[in-house]
Design a protein around this motif. Structure first.
Motif, PDB file in Angstrom:
ATOM      1  N   VAL A 330       0.838  -1.204   0.000  1.00 13.96           N
ATOM      2  CA  VAL A 330       0.000   0.000   0.000  1.00 13.96           C
ATOM      3  C   VAL A 330       0.870   1.249   0.000  1.00 13.96           C
ATOM      4  O   VAL A 330       0.507   2.272  -0.596  1.00 13.96           O
ATOM      5  CB  VAL A 330      -0.942  -0.018   1.224  1.00 13.96           C
ATOM      6  CG1 VAL A 330      -1.630   1.324   1.402  1.00 13.96           C
ATOM      7  CG2 VAL A 330      -1.979  -1.120   1.067  1.00 13.96           C
ATOM      8  N   GLN A 333       1.580   2.829  -3.384  1.00 12.70           N
ATOM      9  CA  GLN A 333       0.497   3.345  -4.224  1.00 12.70           C
ATOM     10  C   GLN A 333       0.603   4.865  -4.365  1.00 12.70           C
ATOM     11  O   GLN A 333       0.982   5.569  -3.421  1.00 12.70           O
ATOM     12  CB  GLN A 333      -0.857   2.980  -3.630  1.00 12.70           C
ATOM     13  CG  GLN A 333      -1.105   1.485  -3.524  1.00 12.70           C
ATOM     14  CD  GLN A 333      -1.217   0.824  -4.873  1.00 12.70           C
ATOM     15  OE1 GLN A 333      -0.247   0.257  -5.355  1.00 12.70           O
ATOM     16  NE2 GLN A 333      -2.381   0.880  -5.470  1.00 12.70           N
ATOM     17  N   LEU A 367      -7.161  -1.271  -1.629  1.00  6.08           N
ATOM     18  CA  LEU A 367      -6.263  -0.162  -1.938  1.00  6.08           C
ATOM     19  C   LEU A 367      -5.257  -0.531  -3.020  1.00  6.08           C
ATOM     20  O   LEU A 367      -4.596   0.350  -3.572  1.00  6.08           O
ATOM     21  CB  LEU A 367      -5.516   0.283  -0.675  1.00  6.08           C
ATOM     22  CG  LEU A 367      -6.375   0.887   0.439  1.00  6.08           C
ATOM     23  CD1 LEU A 367      -5.541   1.118   1.681  1.00  6.08           C
ATOM     24  CD2 LEU A 367      -7.008   2.188  -0.024  1.00  6.08           C
TER      25      LEU A 367
END
Length: 667
Positions: A330, A333, A367
């Motif tokens: 994550v 990202q 996510l």
């Protein structure tokens, strides 16, 4: 490794157990043992051991005899070991003068030994010879030893570092063929390598006429081991291994991380400190780095932006840490291109920011996905089935398993069956959003039997959609409703009435008969019995589901006592009110009955006896009907009965007012 092309076994002997959990190293204190001496030795262990042996240089014949004797002594001290002849070389040792010829002549080897096969399995790549890889392993082992890496830890690291070893061999072969004196300044930390040569003499093939007094001359024609040693030192591999060992990372995970540690130990330390600063505990650091080693290639500033964005959508600090520990990817990202688009998509399908937080904490993998691709088909299908788009977000919060559901297998059968039982699009929307767990049940085993039971007791098939709209849980009902139907029939209800009763109050099917009997007894005690009881049950069957103590008794007490000091209302009058309007028993005393009664007595100043004749007064809205019509009539209000004023709709009331006004004008 020991091969048919070399006469001696290196001082490194790595014993790897196929069933054991530890790696065992047989260190021989800079002594070399001939292959022939170990052919005569017997080694034993309950597991199947693989012997990975390094290459070495020649030695004098006198030291050869001494070493052979020492090897026999070691084998005796190791208990009565089984022979490992199948792991040793099948051909006899060759002379030193034949080494170069043997190393290049593949035809001298009659067949691949079991040892070589095991080495191929462990190290992995067929691009280099077994000798090159054995030398490279020895070089890397000596480098790790110089950095005080525990032997077993180093062995486990090398066992899993096949790709890294191949890279080091390739680098060693391509970048230089020898290290001349004039090249010394181009190699980082070459002085440290030279200082360690005397402690690692096995790494280098001695050039005839040279000793170890001048290590730079030894490096004129280095072996693969020495080249790998230098390349690994230059890349900082040993320091990284030591650092990751301090972090308690598994040795087998380090080869996964090192390829991304191009910036060296400083970069690794910076990322570890970042993870610690956001709350990742020490015990989780190794797993985070091993599962997503790409973190070492990111700038800390970009990682901070991700953490700050997750905070901005309401995630608590501990929730962010939990997500990073489970899905460290994550952090990689993009806030604008990926994270923000994910949140926007969830809000577009009706998720509040609170719902978004719930979905992300329960399914952090959202996510990492493009939700337009992941959930787009699901959203389109649900909207097509009748579910409003704004309801899909809350639906996913209630039933997040739908995120990974199979449309054709999980959703399509349920939706189609609801349509088959006359459920409208609006009905389906209400059924699915109020009971999303419906998708976990089987149409044939659960839904169809339930519907069949309701049809058997007289529920109109055209009303099934409406019935399950109000009570979707009934679709999973597996109760035998026959006994409840017989109980209701004994009360005096007709069989043709049962469908309507069950449709209006399906909850009765789940109540115990003891509860139903207690309610009936209470109604009979207040004067509602026989045909009156049947009439009440037809009009308001839910009365049987009310609690006697919490609902029925307080309402009856209020109705019996509101005439005190004005006009007494007795038991018969109360029973008559209940017969006329059974829903009186379900109204709330505090919020409904008392305010309407107070307005009736204090403002209208009318007799309670009128309420006995027209108890429906209590069923109308005080703010939307009772007060507005009273204000409209004013002083004329008491000239007309309650049923005349309040028993008609708004349009009929307006016509009545107009007619009354005309009559007044004519008079």
């Amino acid at each position: 490794m020991s091969f048919s092309c070399c006469p001696y076994i290196s001082r490194h002997a790595i014993l790897l157990g196929s069933s054991g959990s530890q790696n065992v190293a047989l260190r021989t204190s800079k002594r070399w043992y001939s292959a022939s001496s170990l052919h005569r030795a017997s080694l034993h262990h309950k597991s199947n051991w693989v012997l990975l042996l390094g290459m070495a240089s020649s030695s004098s014949s006198s030291s050869h005899n001494q070493q052979e004797s020492h090897a026999n002594k070691i084998s005796t001290q190791k208990h009565e070991f089984d022979a490992i002849q199948d792991l040793m070389l099948s051909s006899p040792p060759t002379r030193l003068s034949d080494r170069n010829k043997s190393s290049t002549d593949k035809g001298n080897r009659s067949s691949t030994t079991a040892l070589e096969k095991k080495a191929l399995q462990i190290v992995g790549s067929p691009n280099f010879s077994l000798r090159d890889r054995a030398d490279a392993m020895n070089g890397l082992l000596d480098l790790l030893e110089q950095k005080s890496v525990p032997t077993a830890y180093a062995f486990e690291f090398i066992r899993c570092a096949g790709k890294l070893i191949d890279e080091l061999i390739s680098e060693a072969k391509q970048n230089f063929t020898g290290i001349k004196t004039e090249q010394r300044d181009t190699i980082e930390d070459i002085g440290n390598v030279a200082d360690n040569i005397k402690e690692s003499s096995v790494l280098f093939e001695r050039k005839p006429g040279f000793g170890l007094e001048d290590p730079w001359k030894v490096l004129d024609y280095p072996s693969i081991a020495s080249k790998v040693y230098i390349c690994a030192e230059r890349r900082g591999i040993a320091r990284l291994v030591v650092y990751f060992q301090v972090l308690n990372m598994k040795a087998s995970d380090i080869p996964k991380v090192i390829p991304y540690a191009g910036g060296g130990i400083d970069v690794a330390m910076a990322k570890v400190e970042f993870l610690r600063s956001i709350g990742v505990r020490s015990q989780h650091l190794p797993s985070v780095l091993a599962s997503w080693p790409q973190i070492l290639t990111y700038q800390c500033d970009s990682l901070v932006l991700v953490v700050e964005y997750l905070k901005s959508i309401g995630l608590l600090h501990k929730e962010i840490v939990a997500i990073i520990v489970k899905y460290p990817e994550v952090l990689g990202q993009s806030v604008e291109l990926e994270l923000r688009r994910t949140v926007d998509f969830l809000q577009e399908i009706g998720s509040s920011l609170k719902d978004v937080k719930t979905l992300i904490t329960s399914h952090p993998s959202l996510l990492l996905q493009n939700l337009n691709l992941k959930l787009g088909l699901l959203v389109d299908y649900l909207v097509g089935a009748g579910i409003q788009k704004k309801h899909i977000g809350p639906l996913l919060v209630k039933r997040p398993i739908l995120i990974n559901s199979n449309l054709e297998k999980d959703l399509l059968p349920v939706i189609n069956y609801l349509k088959n039982i006359n459920a409208s699009a609006d009905d389906i929307d209400k059924i699915i959003t109020s009971f999303p767990g419906l998708f976990c049940y089987d149409v044939e085993k659960d839904f169809r039997p339930a519907v069949s039971q309701f049809e058997s007791v007289g529920v109109d098939p055209s009303l099934m959609g409406k019935l399950f709209r109000r009570h979707p849980q009934l679709l999973k009902n597996r109760m035998n409703i026959g006994s409840k139907v017989q109980f209701l029939l004994k009360l005096g209800l007709e069989k043709e009435d049962m469908g309507k009763v069950i449709y209006n109050a399906p909850q009765l099917l789940g109540l115990r008969e003891e509860k139903l009997r207690a309610t009936i007894k209470f109604l009979e005690n207040i004067g509602v019995k026989g045909s009156s009881l049947c009439k009440v049950l037809k009009l308001k069957p839910m009365v049987l589901a009310y609690s006697v103590e919490a609902k029925l008794q307080p309402n009856i007490s209020f109705l019996q006592n509101f005439g005190i000091n004005r006009l007494d209302v007795g038991k018969e009058e109360v029973a008559d009110m209940v017969r006329r309007l059974p829903s009186l028993l379900g109204l709330t005393v505090t919020n409904v009955l008392k305010p309407k009664y107070k307005f009736f007595i204090d403002v209208m100043q009318r007799s309670p006896k009128e309420l006995v004749k027209f108890p429906q007064y209590f069923s109308y809205s005080l703010d939307r009907r009772i007060i507005p019509r009273y204000m409209r009539l004013g002083e004329k209000h008491n000239n007309y009965s309650l049923s005349t004023i309040y028993g008609c709709g708004d349009a009929a009331f307006e016509k009545m007012i107009s007619r009354w006004n005309d009559d007044l004008i004519q008079d």
